[in-house]
Motif scaffolding. Structure first.
Motif, PDB file in Angstrom:
ATOM      1  N   ALA A 138       1.062   9.848  -9.449  1.00 54.49           N
ATOM      2  CA  ALA A 138       1.565   9.392 -10.750  1.00 54.49           C
ATOM      3  C   ALA A 138       1.455   7.876 -10.871  1.00 54.49           C
ATOM      4  N   LEU A 139       1.747   7.163  -9.771  1.00 50.66           N
ATOM      5  CA  LEU A 139       1.630   5.708  -9.776  1.00 50.66           C
ATOM      6  C   LEU A 139       0.187   5.287 -10.036  1.00 50.66           C
ATOM      7  N   LYS A 140      -0.752   5.951  -9.387  1.00 50.82           N
ATOM      8  CA  LYS A 140      -2.160   5.615  -9.579  1.00 50.82           C
ATOM      9  C   LYS A 140      -2.594   5.888 -11.020  1.00 50.82           C
ATOM     10  N   ARG A 141      -2.070   6.971 -11.602  1.00 52.11           N
ATOM     11  CA  ARG A 141      -2.410   7.271 -13.002  1.00 52.11           C
ATOM     12  C   ARG A 141      -1.860   6.201 -13.937  1.00 52.11           C
ATOM     13  N   LEU A 142      -0.641   5.732 -13.651  1.00 54.06           N
ATOM     14  CA  LEU A 142      -0.057   4.670 -14.472  1.00 54.06           C
ATOM     15  C   LEU A 142      -0.909   3.406 -14.405  1.00 54.06           C
ATOM     16  N   VAL A 143      -1.405   3.111 -13.210  1.00 50.98           N
ATOM     17  CA  VAL A 143      -2.278   1.946 -13.050  1.00 50.98           C
ATOM     18  C   VAL A 143      -3.564   2.145 -13.840  1.00 50.98           C
ATOM     19  N   ALA A 183       3.338  -0.097   2.326  1.00 50.34           N
ATOM     20  CA  ALA A 183       3.568  -0.887   1.116  1.00 50.34           C
ATOM     21  C   ALA A 183       2.270  -1.061   0.342  1.00 50.34           C
ATOM     22  N   GLY A 184       2.390  -1.004  -0.975  1.00 45.42           N
ATOM     23  CA  GLY A 184       1.271  -1.304  -1.848  1.00 45.42           C
ATOM     24  C   GLY A 184       1.555  -2.610  -2.575  1.00 45.42           C
ATOM     25  N   ARG A 185       0.526  -3.167  -3.174  1.00 49.03           N
ATOM     26  CA  ARG A 185       0.700  -4.405  -3.938  1.00 49.03           C
ATOM     27  C   ARG A 185       0.027  -4.250  -5.298  1.00 49.03           C
ATOM     28  N   LEU A 186       0.817  -4.442  -6.333  1.00 47.01           N
ATOM     29  CA  LEU A 186       0.303  -4.389  -7.692  1.00 47.01           C
ATOM     30  C   LEU A 186      -0.100  -5.804  -8.094  1.00 47.01           C
ATOM     31  N   VAL A 187      -1.353  -5.975  -8.471  1.00 48.34           N
ATOM     32  CA  VAL A 187      -1.895  -7.291  -8.826  1.00 48.34           C
ATOM     33  C   VAL A 187      -2.202  -7.293 -10.318  1.00 48.34           C
ATOM     34  N   THR A 188      -1.471  -8.114 -11.076  1.00 47.59           N
ATOM     35  CA  THR A 188      -1.601  -8.127 -12.537  1.00 47.59           C
ATOM     36  C   THR A 188      -1.980  -9.517 -13.023  1.00 47.59           C
ATOM     37  N   ILE A 196       5.249  -2.779  -3.667  1.00 49.01           N
ATOM     38  CA  ILE A 196       5.755  -1.452  -4.015  1.00 49.01           C
ATOM     39  C   ILE A 196       5.638  -0.539  -2.800  1.00 49.01           C
ATOM     40  N   MET A 197       6.718   0.153  -2.451  1.00 51.35           N
ATOM     41  CA  MET A 197       6.676   1.086  -1.330  1.00 51.35           C
ATOM     42  C   MET A 197       6.027   2.398  -1.767  1.00 51.35           C
ATOM     43  N   LEU A 198       5.124   2.906  -0.931  1.00 56.21           N
ATOM     44  CA  LEU A 198       4.455   4.170  -1.195  1.00 56.21           C
ATOM     45  C   LEU A 198       5.158   5.291  -0.438  1.00 56.21           C
ATOM     46  N   LEU A 228      -4.138  -1.855  -7.846  1.00 51.50           N
ATOM     47  CA  LEU A 228      -3.209  -1.558  -6.762  1.00 51.50           C
ATOM     48  C   LEU A 228      -3.974  -1.562  -5.447  1.00 51.50           C
ATOM     49  N   ILE A 229      -3.443  -2.301  -4.461  1.00 50.13           N
ATOM     50  CA  ILE A 229      -4.076  -2.365  -3.147  1.00 50.13           C
ATOM     51  C   ILE A 229      -3.051  -2.055  -2.064  1.00 50.13           C
ATOM     52  N   CYS A 230      -3.532  -1.754  -0.860  1.00 54.47           N
ATOM     53  CA  CYS A 230      -2.658  -1.663   0.304  1.00 54.47           C
ATOM     54  C   CYS A 230      -2.205  -3.077   0.644  1.00 54.47           C
ATOM     55  N   ASP A 231      -0.915  -3.273   0.826  1.00 54.23           N
ATOM     56  CA  ASP A 231      -0.379  -4.617   1.008  1.00 54.23           C
ATOM     57  C   ASP A 231      -0.895  -5.288   2.275  1.00 54.23           C
ATOM     58  N   ARG A 232      -1.108  -4.516   3.327  1.00 60.09           N
ATOM     59  CA  ARG A 232      -1.523  -5.087   4.606  1.00 60.09           C
ATOM     60  C   ARG A 232      -3.034  -5.279   4.711  1.00 60.09           C
ATOM     61  N   THR A 233      -3.795  -4.271   4.272  1.00 60.26           N
ATOM     62  CA  THR A 233      -5.245  -4.301   4.492  1.00 60.26           C
ATOM     63  C   THR A 233      -6.041  -4.704   3.258  1.00 60.26           C
ATOM     64  N   HIS A 234      -5.378  -4.750   2.094  1.00 66.75           N
ATOM     65  CA  HIS A 234      -6.021  -5.097   0.824  1.00 66.75           C
ATOM     66  C   HIS A 234      -7.035  -4.048   0.369  1.00 66.75           C
ATOM     67  N   ARG A 235      -6.951  -2.828   0.931  1.00 73.04           N
ATOM     68  CA  ARG A 235      -7.827  -1.746   0.473  1.00 73.04           C
ATOM     69  C   ARG A 235      -7.467  -1.380  -0.965  1.00 73.04           C
ATOM     70  N   LEU A 236      -8.473  -1.218  -1.803  1.00 76.48           N
ATOM     71  CA  LEU A 236      -8.229  -0.873  -3.200  1.00 76.48           C
ATOM     72  C   LEU A 236      -7.816   0.590  -3.318  1.00 76.48           C
TER      73      LEU A 236
END
Length: 204
Positions: free
Chosen positions: A92-97, A196-201, A189-191, A106-114
């Motif tokens: 649902a979070l990915k759909r909102l993005v 943790a994920g990171r929302l970049v706006t 954002i916690m997954l 949205l990326i992985c906070d540690r590895t920056h994977r998209l």
């Protein structure tokens, strides 16, 4: 007279082995079991390694019964595999993005994977979304973003003391994944799997 035998002192405790590791419930944790539980959760070795604080090669050796697990690692592994899965929440979070009208990803906070990107963000890029999904985007960072990234540990970002950060960035000069000069906001954002994920706006 019969000579009494002197008992030898006990040797050092043996490390937990992946092929003979015992969890808190007495169940044996095998390399095949680790692999099976990981695949049931659709987790890559790299992702499990991130959660456990080891590298991907360590996970691979565990699953092939070539490396011992420490008792602490067994406990961590149990917690990860025992945690409830809420894949629907992440979906649902990915759909909102993806459905957002703002340029964000949205990326992985540690590895920056998209993990996901909105259509306005995808429109900025010169390659389809599939070319970047699952890949680290850090190599495309501007100088200002790289400096801000280096400051996160000191700011307490990864410890959860800071969950939002706004910064000004210059252009990155990349034609494939361009970053324009402007202002961006990072939100931690916690997954559902505990990472943790990171929302970049982009906000200006």
């Amino acid at each position: 007279m019969t000579r009494r035998q002197t008992a030898l002192p006990p040797g050092p405790p043996k490390p937990y082995a992946a092929k003979n590791g015992t969890g808190s419930d007495g169940m044996t944790i095998s390399g095949a079991g680790i692999r099976r539980m990981r695949l049931l959760r659709s987790m890559k070795q790299e992702h499990l390694a991130e959660l456990l604080g080891v590298n991907q090669a360590t996970i691979s050796r565990w699953e092939r019964d070539q490396l011992a697990l420490s008792p602490e690692q067994v406990v961590k592994l149990e917690r990860i595999f025992a945690s409830p899965r809420h894949a629907a929440v992440d979906a649902a979070l990915k759909r909102l993005v993806e459905d957002s009208v703002r340029p964000l990803h949205l990326i992985c906070d540690r590895t920056h994977r998209l993990l996901s990107a909105s259509r306005p963000r995808q429109a900025e890029w010169r390659a389809p979304l599939g070319a970047f999904l699952g890949r680290s985007l850090f190599s495309y960072a501007s100088a200002e973003i790289a400096v801000a990234e280096q400051s996160l540990q000191e700011r307490g970002w990864h410890a959860g003391r800071l969950s939002s950060l706004t910064l000004d960035t210059g252009a990155n000069g990349n034609t494939l994944l361009p970053i324009a000069a402007g202002r961006v906001t990072w939100e931690r954002i916690m997954l559902s799997d505990g990472s943790a994920g990171r929302l970049v706006t982009t906000i200006g």
